[in-house]
Design a protein around this motif. Structure first.
Motif, PDB file in Angstrom:
ATOM      1  N   SER A 181       0.815  -1.220   0.000  1.00 52.09           N
ATOM      2  CA  SER A 181       0.000   0.000   0.000  1.00 52.09           C
ATOM      3  C   SER A 181       0.849   1.270   0.000  1.00 52.09           C
ATOM      4  O   SER A 181       0.325   2.361  -0.200  1.00 52.09           O
ATOM      5  CB  SER A 181      -0.912   0.011   1.230  1.00 52.09           C
ATOM      6  OG  SER A 181      -0.182   0.306   2.410  1.00 52.09           O
ATOM      7  N   GLY A 182       2.151   1.122   0.211  1.00 53.84           N
ATOM      8  CA  GLY A 182       3.021   2.288   0.295  1.00 53.84           C
ATOM      9  C   GLY A 182       3.094   2.865   1.694  1.00 53.84           C
ATOM     10  O   GLY A 182       3.756   3.875   1.920  1.00 53.84           O
ATOM     11  N   SER A 183       2.415   2.230   2.658  1.00 49.71           N
ATOM     12  CA  SER A 183       2.453   2.691   4.044  1.00 49.71           C
ATOM     13  C   SER A 183       3.749   2.258   4.718  1.00 49.71           C
ATOM     14  O   SER A 183       4.437   1.347   4.252  1.00 49.71           O
ATOM     15  CB  SER A 183       1.271   2.110   4.822  1.00 49.71           C
ATOM     16  OG  SER A 183       0.046   2.467   4.216  1.00 49.71           O
ATOM     17  N   THR A 184       4.072   2.923   5.816  1.00 49.42           N
ATOM     18  CA  THR A 184       5.210   2.517   6.624  1.00 49.42           C
ATOM     19  C   THR A 184       4.749   1.466   7.628  1.00 49.42           C
ATOM     20  O   THR A 184       3.807   1.685   8.393  1.00 49.42           O
ATOM     21  CB  THR A 184       5.822   3.714   7.365  1.00 49.42           C
ATOM     22  OG1 THR A 184       6.393   4.600   6.400  1.00 49.42           O
ATOM     23  CG2 THR A 184       6.899   3.271   8.341  1.00 49.42           C
ATOM     24  N   LEU A 185       5.402   0.311   7.610  1.00 47.47           N
ATOM     25  CA  LEU A 185       5.041  -0.812   8.467  1.00 47.47           C
ATOM     26  C   LEU A 185       5.553  -0.580   9.888  1.00 47.47           C
ATOM     27  O   LEU A 185       6.731  -0.266  10.093  1.00 47.47           O
ATOM     28  CB  LEU A 185       5.643  -2.094   7.896  1.00 47.47           C
ATOM     29  CG  LEU A 185       5.514  -3.358   8.729  1.00 47.47           C
ATOM     30  CD1 LEU A 185       4.077  -3.860   8.698  1.00 47.47           C
ATOM     31  CD2 LEU A 185       6.468  -4.437   8.217  1.00 47.47           C
ATOM     32  N   VAL A 186       4.666  -0.747  10.876  1.00 47.94           N
ATOM     33  CA  VAL A 186       5.037  -0.624  12.286  1.00 47.94           C
ATOM     34  C   VAL A 186       4.626  -1.920  12.989  1.00 47.94           C
ATOM     35  O   VAL A 186       3.481  -2.048  13.446  1.00 47.94           O
ATOM     36  CB  VAL A 186       4.359   0.582  12.960  1.00 47.94           C
ATOM     37  CG1 VAL A 186       4.880   0.761  14.387  1.00 47.94           C
ATOM     38  CG2 VAL A 186       4.583   1.857  12.142  1.00 47.94           C
TER      39      VAL A 186
END
Length: 509
Positions: free
Chosen positions: A80-85
């Protein structure tokens, strides 16, 4: 936004393998076998939900056990292009809350794990394929991630008591993975273990060594990793990676029988010191295995140095009886410094180069970790806080520079006491620390016949009187964290609860 328009190096590596080997097995979890094609489709479904519901890339938390749904969600967040946390559902609620707020998470993707009321109002996607539903309204008002091109954000323990966020960018990951994929030579028929917690950055090594190579990622069931030899043999693992503590426990319980892992090609140990005795036991159990001791703080992207032992090659002896951490990865520069920042044979390790992060999420925590311009240097160096010595076999890790404590009016080097303790016949492992201004040591033994007097007399032969622990406690196993490191908090609690028990009795229950 088009789904995946800002995807980074991790998703692209997986996607390339999925296109090249769609019907190959990408993941084994228990009895489940998931092909690259199927895993890519499940990840795409998660990505679509994240993009649609959260209206753009940001920080998205992943919370789940090691299920197939969790791994699909992991990839979906990246796609999704999100930053994984990554967060752990077993963390205390307050730590979960601190991490979600600090990261500015706009949502959580879960495998159905119960998050309770950790952060009311934060939307949660149940990513199990049969569910795939959101709870909570869209909420994009979280604090924006300060490093928008970060692939993932891991949290380490902070000296203030608050977790420290470590953002890792695409170029830092690319530098590591380019090295690792070549170094460990995984192929389409390789079977790669996945032992590390997803909240610990060596897990990225597990996942993307496999998924960059078209290999199968194999997750050990239950507590199988605590008896690795039998599982490695039955699961036909070719590439193993774990904290050294896993191998140490196996050695302690005598489950590393000679020749018990004949097909294992690589055994990589990260996250803590690897003792020479443990490495040799592992090599006897896996005679064809190349044993690698790799080192690297989270801030330097997984590992930045390594020392390899080829089958049959003798393991060098070091001053503290650990395996060297070796030489730097390509593109990494190292500097051993004294207290003034000048080069030294023994001192603090500074790391520079392509894998070093740009700074903590909270910018106020960054200045002290970098040595910008120190000793007239122009390059930026990350100060690891680790004490090393340069040898003919590469660097040897001696411990933390902050492990010198004051007991009474005397300064005591805890690593020196631990080395002396481990050097006593019959002692397997030990940890030394201070409790209520008293020096304490917790240790394990080969059998239960060691007396406290034997320990004290043995230590007195090499240590000054003030360095001999006031409290000695024998246990069956040293407690470790989910990352495989000795759990200092648990040790202190153990000693406070049982300090009055003689050493010869403490391990009997």
């Amino acid at each position: 936004m088009t789904i995946g328009s800002s995807t980074g190096v991790l998703w692209k590596r997986f996607e390339a393998s999925a296109r090249a080997h769609p019907e190959a097995t990408a993941l084994e979890v228990g009895d489940q076998r998931v092909t690259y094609c199927a895993l890519a489709a499940e990840a795409a479904a998660v990505a679509s939900h994240v993009e649609t519901h959260l209206d753009g890339a940001g920080a998205v938390a992943l919370c789940g056990q090691k299920t197939a749904a969790t791994y699909a969600a992991y990839l979906g967040i990246l796609k999704s292009g999100s930053t994984l946390v990554p967060v752990d559902p077993d963390w205390p609620a307050e730590r979960l809350r601190q991490v979600l707020i600090a990261a500015g998470c706009v949502g959580v993707v879960s495998d159905g794990s119960d998050l309770g009321e950790v952060l009311p109002g934060l939307p949660v996607l149940d990513a199990r394929p049969e569910r795939m539903t959101w709870s909570g309204p869209p909420d994009t008002a979280g604090r924006p991630l300060r490093v928008p091109t970060a692939e993932y954000l891991m949290f380490t323990s902070g000296s203030t008591g608050r977790p420290k966020g470590v953002p890792i960018r695409r170029q830092q990951l690319a530098a590591y993975l380019d090295f690792a994929v070549e170094q460990y030579a995984a192929e389409t028929d390789s079977r790669v273990s996945q032992v590390f917690s997803l909240t610990f950055d060596p897990s990225v090594h597990d996942l993307f060594l496999a998924w960059s190579s078209g290999s199968t990622l194999v997750v050990p069931p239950g507590r199988a990793a605590l008896a690795p030899a039998a599982w490695i043999a039955s699961a036909q693992i070719t590439h193993w990676a774990s904290p050294p503590s896993v191998a140490e426990v196996a050695r302690r319980f005598r489950t590393l029988s000679p020749g018990s892992m004949p097909a294992l090609q690589y055994g990589v140990f990260m996250g803590d010191q690897l003792r020479r005795e443990t490495a040799e036991a592992w090599r006897r159990a896996a005679p064809a295995c190349r044993v690698v001791n790799a080192y690297g703080p989270t801030e330097t992207t997984i590992t930045v140095t390594s020392f390899s032992l080829q089958p049959g090659e003798p393991c060098p002896r070091t001053s503290n009886d650990t395996v060297p951490i070796g030489q730097p990865n390509p593109g990494t520069t190292l500097r051993v410094t004294d207290a003034h920042g000048d080069e030294a044979e023994t001192g603090e390790l500074w790391v520079g180069g392509k894998q070093v992060f740009d700074g903590y999420l909270d910018v106020e925590e960054s200045p002290t970790c970098f040595a910008d311009g120190a000793a007239g240097l122009e390059a930026r160096w990350y100060r690891t806080g680790d004490r090393v010595v340069q040898t003919a076999d590469g660097l040897v890790h001696l411990g933390r520079i902050d492990r010198q404590v004051k007991v009474g009016s005397f300064r005591v080097e805890l690593t020196e006491v631990e080395t002396a303790l481990r050097g006593l016949g019959g002692v397997v492992d030990g940890a030394c620390f201070v409790v209520d201004d008293r020096l304490a040591a917790v240790f394990t033994v080969e059998n239960d016949e060691i007396q406290e007097g034997y320990i004290r007399d043995g230590l007195a032969k090499t240590l000054p009187r003030y360095s001999i622990p006031h409290i000695l406690l024998q246990v069956d196993l040293l407690p470790v964290t989910t990352n495989g490191k000795v759990d200092q908090t648990a040790l202190v609690a153990l000693v406070k609860g049982r300090a009055s028990v003689p050493a010869r009795q403490a391990g009997s229950s």
